[in-house]
Write a protein that holds these residues in place. Structure first.
Motif, short mmCIF file in Angstrom:
data_model
loop_
_atom_site.label_atom_id
_atom_site.label_comp_id
_atom_site.label_asym_id
_atom_site.label_seq_id
_atom_site.Cartn_x
_atom_site.Cartn_y
_atom_site.Cartn_z
N UNK A 115 23.39 50.45 46.56
CA UNK A 115 23.50 49.17 47.26
C UNK A 115 22.90 48.04 46.43
N UNK A 116 21.77 48.33 45.77
CA UNK A 116 21.17 47.29 44.92
C UNK A 116 22.11 46.93 43.77
N UNK A 117 22.72 47.93 43.14
CA UNK A 117 23.63 47.64 42.02
C UNK A 117 24.85 46.84 42.49
N UNK A 118 25.34 47.11 43.70
CA UNK A 118 26.43 46.30 44.24
C UNK A 118 25.97 44.85 44.44
N UNK A 119 24.78 44.70 44.96
CA UNK A 119 24.20 43.38 45.16
C UNK A 119 24.02 42.64 43.82
N UNK A 120 23.53 43.36 42.83
CA UNK A 120 23.33 42.77 41.50
C UNK A 120 24.66 42.34 40.89
N UNK A 130 41.68 34.42 50.04
CA UNK A 130 42.47 33.20 50.21
C UNK A 130 43.33 33.00 48.97
N UNK A 131 44.23 32.07 49.05
CA UNK A 131 44.98 31.69 47.86
C UNK A 131 44.02 31.00 46.90
N UNK A 132 44.01 31.46 45.67
CA UNK A 132 43.02 30.91 44.74
C UNK A 132 43.59 30.80 43.34
N UNK A 133 42.89 30.03 42.54
CA UNK A 133 43.22 29.86 41.13
C UNK A 133 43.11 31.21 40.43
N UNK A 134 44.14 31.58 39.66
CA UNK A 134 44.16 32.89 39.00
C UNK A 134 42.98 33.05 38.04
N UNK A 135 42.66 31.99 37.30
CA UNK A 135 41.55 32.08 36.36
C UNK A 135 40.24 32.35 37.09
N UNK A 136 40.00 31.66 38.21
CA UNK A 136 38.75 31.88 38.95
C UNK A 136 38.68 33.31 39.48
N UNK A 137 39.81 33.85 39.90
CA UNK A 137 39.84 35.24 40.37
C UNK A 137 39.41 36.19 39.25
N UNK A 138 40.00 36.04 38.07
CA UNK A 138 39.68 36.95 36.98
C UNK A 138 38.27 36.72 36.43
N UNK A 139 37.79 35.50 36.50
CA UNK A 139 36.41 35.25 36.06
C UNK A 139 35.43 36.11 36.85
N UNK A 140 35.68 36.24 38.14
CA UNK A 140 34.84 37.07 39.00
C UNK A 140 35.19 38.55 38.84
N UNK A 141 36.48 38.86 38.91
CA UNK A 141 36.93 40.26 38.88
C UNK A 141 36.50 40.96 37.59
N UNK A 142 36.50 40.26 36.48
CA UNK A 142 36.15 40.87 35.20
C UNK A 142 34.71 41.36 35.13
N UNK A 143 33.87 40.88 36.03
CA UNK A 143 32.47 41.33 36.01
C UNK A 143 32.36 42.80 36.41
N UNK A 144 33.32 43.28 37.19
CA UNK A 144 33.24 44.68 37.64
C UNK A 144 33.29 45.64 36.46
N UNK A 145 34.29 45.51 35.58
CA UNK A 145 34.39 46.42 34.44
C UNK A 145 33.33 46.12 33.39
N UNK A 146 32.94 44.84 33.27
CA UNK A 146 31.88 44.49 32.32
C UNK A 146 30.55 45.10 32.77
N UNK A 147 30.27 45.00 34.05
CA UNK A 147 29.05 45.55 34.65
C UNK A 147 29.00 47.06 34.43
N UNK A 148 30.11 47.74 34.70
CA UNK A 148 30.16 49.19 34.52
C UNK A 148 29.94 49.57 33.06
#
Length: 233
Positions: free
Chosen positions: A11-16, A48-66
């Motif tokens: 849970x802490x790692x998810x929070x981080x 919600x409908x969102x800017x594609x770049x903003x989505x990937x800016x956030x989404x990319x942290x998942x694989x980077x974090x791992x």
């Protein structure tokens, strides 16, 4: 992390992950809220409908974090390029590659390193960091060296885009390598952070990050206590 290692929970790692993704991208201008970041990263739902770049800016942290927490290879230029490759995936075609033309930082009073000098200057930066961290005697000294290297990295600005996000990922990597407490730069203190970078104020930057480490350690303990309470029932 010293004696806090045994307190780390899923849970802490998810929070981080969520806070790293939200704060680091928000510092660069991403408008997604932390709640929206949670929805994308933890619930796999686009809220919600969102800017594609903003989505990937956030989404990319998942694989980077791992990658950060599962790859135990030594800290290297290739690893830095891998961080950039992951964090800028689906955002730039030159992800993982050094800049080909000179760039500037808006409002900066200095020029970033010319493109043709990047391989040499970054190697010198890494060699200097490795030497200094090897002879450091205390955790505070190590933290100061990490923060000074961050200031220098941002002034080198080796990539065409994504230097701030990559630089903050590097600091997490360095803390892991040196068994230091984590810290997250909060977007609410963006201008304090930028002033430390602009003024090359490593000492005050370190004092601030020590306070951020204390905050992080309290979060670790709180998540551990919640985990223990739920499993002791």
């Amino acid at each position: 992390m010293n004696n806090l290692n045994k307190l780390l929970t899923e849970e802490y790692f998810q929070d981080l992950l969520v806070r790293m993704a939200h704060n680091s991208t928000a510092i660069e201008g991403n408008t997604l809220t932390q709640a929206e970041t949670i929805s994308i990263l933890l619930h796999k739902v686009i809220p919600k409908t969102m800017n594609e770049r903003e989505y990937y800016e956030v989404k990319n942290y998942e694989k980077t974090f791992n990658y950060i927490f599962n790859n135990k290879d030594e800290f290297s230029i290739e690893k830095i390029k891998k961080f950039h490759y992951l964090i800028m995936d689906n955002i730039r075609d030159d992800n993982g590659k050094f800049k080909k033309s000179n760039n500037s930082i808006i409002g900066a009073t200095f020029e970033t390193t010319p493109a043709y000098q990047i391989p040499y200057v970054l190697k010198e930066w890494l060699d200097n960091y490795n030497y200094r961290i090897k002879i450091a005697k205390t955790n505070t000294e190590k933290l100061e060296i990490i923060l000074k290297s961050h200031i220098d990295f941002e002034r080198i600005h080796p990539f065409s885009d994504g230097n701030g996000r990559t630089g903050r990922i590097i600091m997490i990597e360095q803390c892991i390598q040196e068994n230091l407490d984590f810290f997250v730069i909060p977007v609410n203190d963006k201008w304090k952070y930028i002033n430390f970078l602009q003024n090359e104020n490593g000492k005050d930057f370190a004092k601030w990050c020590i306070e951020l480490q204390k905050i992080e350690n309290e979060r670790i303990k709180n998540f551990y206590n919640n985990f223990k309470e739920n499993h002791d029932r």
